[in-house]
Motif scaffolding. Structure first.
Motif, PDB file in Angstrom:
ATOM      1  N   ASN A  30      -2.548  -1.790  -7.116  1.00  0.00           N
ATOM      2  CA  ASN A  30      -2.523  -3.248  -7.210  1.00  0.00           C
ATOM      3  C   ASN A  30      -1.119  -3.786  -6.962  1.00  0.00           C
ATOM      4  OD1 ASN A  30      -5.266  -3.604  -7.690  1.00  0.00           O
ATOM      5  ND2 ASN A  30      -5.030  -3.329  -9.895  1.00  0.00           N
ATOM      6  N   MET A  31      -0.098  -3.091  -7.457  1.00  0.00           N
ATOM      7  CA  MET A  31       1.279  -3.518  -7.238  1.00  0.00           C
ATOM      8  C   MET A  31       1.626  -3.450  -5.745  1.00  0.00           C
ATOM      9  SD  MET A  31       4.762  -2.124  -9.044  1.00  0.00           S
ATOM     10  CE  MET A  31       4.020  -2.288 -10.661  1.00  0.00           C
ATOM     11  N   LEU A  32       1.234  -2.374  -5.081  1.00  0.00           N
ATOM     12  CA  LEU A  32       1.482  -2.239  -3.649  1.00  0.00           C
ATOM     13  C   LEU A  32       0.742  -3.323  -2.874  1.00  0.00           C
ATOM     14  CD1 LEU A  32       2.656  -0.593  -1.276  1.00  0.00           C
ATOM     15  CD2 LEU A  32       0.550   0.764  -1.334  1.00  0.00           C
ATOM     16  N   ARG A  33      -0.520  -3.532  -3.212  1.00  0.00           N
ATOM     17  CA  ARG A  33      -1.344  -4.536  -2.530  1.00  0.00           C
ATOM     18  C   ARG A  33      -0.754  -5.937  -2.700  1.00  0.00           C
ATOM     19  NH1 ARG A  33      -6.735  -5.232  -5.249  1.00  0.00           N
ATOM     20  NH2 ARG A  33      -5.405  -6.589  -6.447  1.00  0.00           N
ATOM     21  N   ASP A  34      -0.215  -6.231  -3.885  1.00  0.00           N
ATOM     22  CA  ASP A  34       0.360  -7.551  -4.145  1.00  0.00           C
ATOM     23  C   ASP A  34       1.646  -7.797  -3.353  1.00  0.00           C
ATOM     24  OD1 ASP A  34      -1.707  -8.056  -5.884  1.00  0.00           O
ATOM     25  OD2 ASP A  34      -0.550  -7.628  -7.696  1.00  0.00           O
ATOM     26  N   HIS A  35       2.269  -6.740  -2.849  1.00  0.00           N
ATOM     27  CA  HIS A  35       3.537  -6.876  -2.124  1.00  0.00           C
ATOM     28  C   HIS A  35       3.394  -6.620  -0.622  1.00  0.00           C
ATOM     29  CE1 HIS A  35       4.945  -6.437  -6.280  1.00  0.00           C
ATOM     30  NE2 HIS A  35       5.938  -7.196  -5.883  1.00  0.00           N
TER      31      HIS A  35
END
Length: 105
Positions: free
Chosen positions: A89-94
């Motif tokens: 989720n952190m990667l997807r958000d960035h």
């Protein structure tokens, strides 16, 4: 010291039963009735590369990995990364920031 011989005697007893390292590895293995990996979905992203969503020990992971052919099958290789749901989720958000850094605004 106790009459049982202390830490050295305990270590020697463990070695006689297959060694301390073997015992530690066996304790960490799940039972044979527990499914280790349940494949949920898989997406090929290039030659011998795959993104797979897996449920492993009750936790969902995103696995991005290279595969290699052997005996007509594609097997997972060492090159890859497994991300927890939180990391994914952190990667997807960035993604937008990463695209900008790559020059894909």
């Amino acid at each position: 010291m106790s009459g049982r011989g202390g830490k050295r005697a305990a270590a020697a007893r463990e070695e006689g039963e297959g060694g301390a390292d073997d015992n530690r590895r066996l304790r960490n293995l799940p039972s044979l009735t527990t499914p280790l990996i349940i494949l949920m979905t898989s997406l090929f992203i290039g030659r011998n590369r795959r993104v797979t969503v897996r449920n492993w020990r009750g936790k969902i992971n995103v696995d991005i990995r290279e595969f290699y052919p052997k005996d007509g099958n594609l097997l997972p290789g060492k090159k890859g990364i497994t991300l927890s749901l939180e990391q994914w989720n952190m990667l997807r958000d960035h993604v937008e920031e990463i695209d900008k850094a790559l020059g894909h605004s």
